[in-house]
Design a protein around this motif. Structure first.
Motif, short mmCIF file in Angstrom:
data_model
loop_
_atom_site.label_atom_id
_atom_site.label_comp_id
_atom_site.label_asym_id
_atom_site.label_seq_id
_atom_site.Cartn_x
_atom_site.Cartn_y
_atom_site.Cartn_z
N SER A 1 0.85 -1.19 0.00
CA SER A 1 0.00 0.00 0.00
C SER A 1 0.89 1.24 0.00
CB SER A 1 -0.92 0.04 1.23
OG SER A 1 -1.66 1.24 1.27
N PRO A 2 0.92 1.99 -1.12
CA PRO A 2 1.76 3.20 -1.18
C PRO A 2 1.14 4.37 -0.43
CG PRO A 2 0.55 2.95 -3.21
CD PRO A 2 0.22 1.73 -2.37
N SER A 3 -0.09 4.20 0.09
CA SER A 3 -0.85 5.23 0.78
C SER A 3 -1.21 6.35 -0.20
CB SER A 3 -0.07 5.77 1.99
OG SER A 3 -0.94 6.52 2.82
N LEU A 4 -1.85 7.38 0.32
CA LEU A 4 -2.34 8.45 -0.54
C LEU A 4 -1.19 9.35 -1.03
CD1 LEU A 4 -5.53 9.46 1.48
CD2 LEU A 4 -5.37 7.90 -0.47
N ASN A 5 -1.49 10.10 -2.07
CA ASN A 5 -0.49 10.98 -2.69
C ASN A 5 -0.18 12.21 -1.82
OD1 ASN A 5 1.20 12.17 -4.50
ND2 ASN A 5 -0.39 12.82 -5.90
N TYR A 6 -1.19 12.71 -1.12
CA TYR A 6 -1.05 13.90 -0.27
C TYR A 6 -0.44 15.07 -1.03
CZ TYR A 6 -2.21 10.82 3.62
OH TYR A 6 -2.84 9.94 4.44
N ALA A 7 -1.07 15.39 -2.16
CA ALA A 7 -0.67 16.55 -2.97
C ALA A 7 0.81 16.52 -3.35
CB ALA A 7 -1.00 17.84 -2.24
N GLY A 8 1.30 15.34 -3.63
CA GLY A 8 2.68 15.21 -4.08
C GLY A 8 3.68 14.94 -3.00
N LYS A 9 3.31 15.08 -1.72
CA LYS A 9 4.27 14.83 -0.64
C LYS A 9 4.63 13.34 -0.52
CE LYS A 9 2.80 18.76 2.20
NZ LYS A 9 2.25 19.18 3.52
N ASN A 10 3.74 12.47 -0.98
CA ASN A 10 3.98 11.04 -0.88
C ASN A 10 3.85 10.40 -2.26
OD1 ASN A 10 4.51 8.61 0.57
ND2 ASN A 10 2.32 8.14 0.61
N SER A 11 4.37 11.07 -3.26
CA SER A 11 4.18 10.63 -4.64
C SER A 11 5.16 9.54 -5.08
CB SER A 11 4.32 11.83 -5.59
OG SER A 11 5.61 12.41 -5.47
N ALA A 12 6.22 9.32 -4.30
CA ALA A 12 7.21 8.30 -4.69
C ALA A 12 6.55 6.92 -4.70
CB ALA A 12 8.40 8.31 -3.72
N PRO A 13 6.92 6.08 -5.64
CA PRO A 13 6.30 4.75 -5.72
C PRO A 13 6.97 3.75 -4.78
CG PRO A 13 7.85 5.00 -7.51
CD PRO A 13 7.86 6.31 -6.76
N LEU A 14 6.22 2.69 -4.47
CA LEU A 14 6.83 1.50 -3.89
C LEU A 14 7.39 0.68 -5.04
CD1 LEU A 14 4.16 0.34 -1.26
CD2 LEU A 14 6.34 1.49 -0.80
N VAL A 15 8.63 0.25 -4.91
CA VAL A 15 9.31 -0.44 -6.02
C VAL A 15 9.78 -1.81 -5.55
CG1 VAL A 15 11.17 -0.36 -7.72
CG2 VAL A 15 10.08 1.77 -6.93
N ILE A 16 9.31 -2.86 -6.20
CA ILE A 16 9.82 -4.21 -5.92
C ILE A 16 11.18 -4.32 -6.58
CG2 ILE A 16 9.43 -6.67 -6.23
CD1 ILE A 16 6.44 -6.05 -6.46
N THR A 17 12.21 -4.51 -5.78
CA THR A 17 13.57 -4.49 -6.31
C THR A 17 14.15 -5.90 -6.34
OG1 THR A 17 14.52 -4.13 -4.12
CG2 THR A 17 13.94 -2.19 -5.40
N PRO A 18 14.94 -6.21 -7.36
CA PRO A 18 15.60 -7.52 -7.40
C PRO A 18 16.74 -7.57 -6.41
CG PRO A 18 16.30 -6.19 -9.25
CD PRO A 18 15.22 -5.40 -8.55
N VAL A 19 16.99 -8.74 -5.86
CA VAL A 19 18.12 -8.92 -4.95
C VAL A 19 19.34 -9.24 -5.79
CG1 VAL A 19 19.02 -10.22 -3.00
CG2 VAL A 19 16.58 -9.75 -3.15
N THR A 20 20.29 -8.32 -5.80
CA THR A 20 21.45 -8.49 -6.69
C THR A 20 22.75 -8.72 -5.93
OG1 THR A 20 21.77 -6.08 -6.71
CG2 THR A 20 20.40 -7.03 -8.45
N HIS A 21 22.68 -8.73 -4.60
CA HIS A 21 23.92 -8.82 -3.83
C HIS A 21 24.01 -10.11 -3.04
CE1 HIS A 21 20.81 -6.45 -1.66
NE2 HIS A 21 21.11 -7.27 -0.69
N ILE A 22 23.31 -11.14 -3.49
CA ILE A 22 23.41 -12.43 -2.79
C ILE A 22 24.77 -13.05 -3.08
CG2 ILE A 22 22.45 -14.75 -2.63
CD1 ILE A 22 19.76 -13.63 -3.31
N GLU A 23 25.41 -13.53 -2.02
CA GLU A 23 26.73 -14.15 -2.19
C GLU A 23 26.59 -15.66 -2.07
OE1 GLU A 23 29.35 -12.43 0.65
OE2 GLU A 23 29.25 -10.44 -0.22
#
Length: 547
Positions: free
Chosen positions: A525-547
């Motif tokens: 849940s990225p929550s509400l935008n709040y007039a741009g204050k919370n506009s950044a997205p939630l991003v599912i990121t790949p795990v690239t640093h597994i050793e």
């Protein structure tokens, strides 16, 4: 007799009715021979009197007399055959429990090789010979030896069961097919046999497949146990190593604390002992002066007193001890400082442990994509399904049962019903968000309560820096830094859900002793935008640093 045995065959000494060597052989007027009892029983039930071999009809029942020549020859042949059977029986197998015995053998029963559906008898190798050599018997239907041949005869018509009624799913005889089953779908047993055999083959293949699947499952379980044992051994070794370090650190800290206290106490004792020694020396000096003064005061020698008065009456060379003290040492803060140092060591050790733990759980990484069918209409999903943010416009989307219609939330397409999985979500630049996992059966309509009782295991950010775990009751989280990337780990069987600050390699919170009985889905849940204050997205990121 040996010559006769060479010239005569077994067929010449067999009754065509009982198919056995003659017993009390008699001759009919047409010249054919039969066992007396066999032909007599035949003529008892069959009229007119007719020869079973050539079908000649006699006007009256012939008077039968024993054919002495054939009787003697049959007796000798029977004896010879018995001797041959005795010699060959040693080579044949004696019937064992569970095997079909020969119905003709007397005494020791040999193992039957075939059963005759016409004679309703089973035969060993010796007694099977007539069915293999005599033209009349060759037409009989032989099969692998079976017991209870009577069960193959129709009880109603005393005929061989050689047909199958599809309507009643039962075996019938020829007479049944034209009487009780005349309107039914009846066909030879072989046709049904072939069909059923094919079904059995299919069933057997399915059973073999199930056996193979279960064998593979056994191997899988054994591998799981072996892996569990390896993990247990590894965790035990690591735990022993960590606690050994802890114990050594605690012991070292305790020894340093004791040494510090003892050193301070030793310095205090040495200082006091120095003062005491000095005081004792002054006491000795003063006692000496006192003795001299006492002697001088009792002296009657005026000159002697006056000459020594000034020296002895002067102040003795001693220290003023009024302000000299040995203060008891205060150890306040000593233990605190030692514990504080121990805590710092433990903190460093914990950071190492969390970093190692995070690397282990990252081995369970899964590739997630967001499910648009579950997304709230105001959410904006990226084309590749890896990002979600709140938009200001509510899209016109189908209100399917899976879709959230009030809370601005979305689920992943992937689910988990066993094992472990891990994923990471970038939360950088956001002032509010919710992350976690949920049961498949959660309520998605209207106002939702994010609690484990309702199928939600989540943490959240509120007001830019207020972190909370929605447990029951909720738990306020004190984090040393704001995480920019949150890792979520789930162990289904263990009932564990853990959240990590990936960059700091620190544990944020863990839900433990959970009970999962259905599929779990990652929840965003990225929550509400709040007039741009919370506009950044939630991003599912790949795990690239597994050793």
């Amino acid at each position: 007799m040996s010559a006769a045995s060479c010239l005569l065959t077994e067929d010449q000494f067999l009754c065509s009715i009982c198919l056995d060597v003659f017993t009390d052989p008699v001759s009919t007027p047409c010249g054919h021979n039969f066992c007396k009892s066999c032909i007599s029983q035949h003529w008892d039930v069959n009229v007119p009197y007719q020869c079973p071999n050539c079908n000649e009809v006699f006007d009256r029942r012939p008077e039968l007399k024993i054919n002495t020549f054939i009787s003697e020859m049959s007796a000798q042949f029977r004896q010879s055959a018995h001797q041959e059977a005795s010699s060959s029986s040693s080579k044949e197998q004696v019937s064992k429990p569970g095997e079909v015995p020969c119905d003709v053998c007397t005494g020791t029963k040999l193992k039957a090789l075939k059963s005759c559906l016409v004679c309703l008898a089973s035969y060993c190798e010796t007694h099977l010979e007539p069915h293999l050599t005599m033209s009349g018997l060759k037409r009989h239907q032989l099969m692998e030896p079976v017991e209870n041949l009577e069960g193959r005869i129709c009880e109603k018509h005393d005929k061989l069961l050689e047909l199958f009624c599809k309507n009643d799913q039962m075996c019938v005889c020829m007479l049944c097919s034209v009487t009780d089953h005349r309107t039914h779908d009846v066909f030879p047993l072989r046709e049904e046999y072939e069909g059923k055999k094919a079904e059995l083959g299919k069933t057997e293949a399915e059973i073999q497949q199930m056996i193979q699947e279960r064998r593979l499952k056994i191997e899988e379980l054994k591998e799981s146990v072996e892996l569990s044992n390896k993990n247990a051994d590894r965790e035990t070794d690591e735990g022993v190593a960590v606690f050994r370090v802890l114990m050594e650190t605690v012991e070292e800290g305790l020894n340093m604390l004791i040494d510090t206290i003892r050193e301070k106490q030793r310095e205090t004792e040495e200082q006091a002992e120095g003062f005491i020694t000095e005081l004792q020396e002054e006491i000795c000096e003063l006692e000496k002066r006192s003795s001299e003064l006492e002697q001088l005061s009792h002296s009657e020698d005026h000159l002697h007193l006056l000459q020594n008065f000034t020296t002895l009456n002067a102040a003795p060379p001693i220290k003023t001890w009024t302000e000299v003290r040995v203060h008891p040492l205060s150890y306040e803060g000593t233990v605190v400082r030692a514990v504080d140092q121990l805590e710092e060591t433990l903190r460093e050790l914990m950071e190492m442990l969390f970093e190692a733990e995070l690397k282990r759980v990252q081995q369970c990484e899964v590739d997630l994509t967001l499910d648009p069918d579950t997304a709230h209409p105001e959410l904006i999903l990226s084309d590749h399904g890896k990002q979600v943010k709140h938009g200001d416009v509510k899209k016109n989307l189908p209100d399917n049962p899976e879709r959230f219609d009030f809370c601005v939330s979305v689920l992943a397409e992937q689910s988990l019903s066993s094992g472990r999985f891990y994923f990471e979500v970038q939360v950088k630049g956001k002032t509010e968000w919710d992350l976690g996992v949920v049961r498949e059966s959660i309520n998605r309509k209207g106002l939702i309560t994010l609690t484990p009782a309702d199928g939600f295991w989540t943490i959240c950010l509120r007001n830019e820096n207020e972190y909370k775990a929605f447990a029951d009751p909720s738990v306020n989280l004190c984090l040393q830094s704001d995480p920019e990337k949150v890792g979520v780990f789930v162990d289904y069987e263990e009932g564990l859900i853990s959240f990590y600050d990936v960059d700091a390699a620190a544990l944020i919170y863990s839900f433990t002793s959970c009970s999962f009985k259905e599929k779990l889905f990652p929840f965003f849940s990225p929550s509400l935008n709040y007039a741009g204050k919370n506009s950044a997205p939630l991003v599912i990121t790949p795990v690239t640093h597994i050793e």
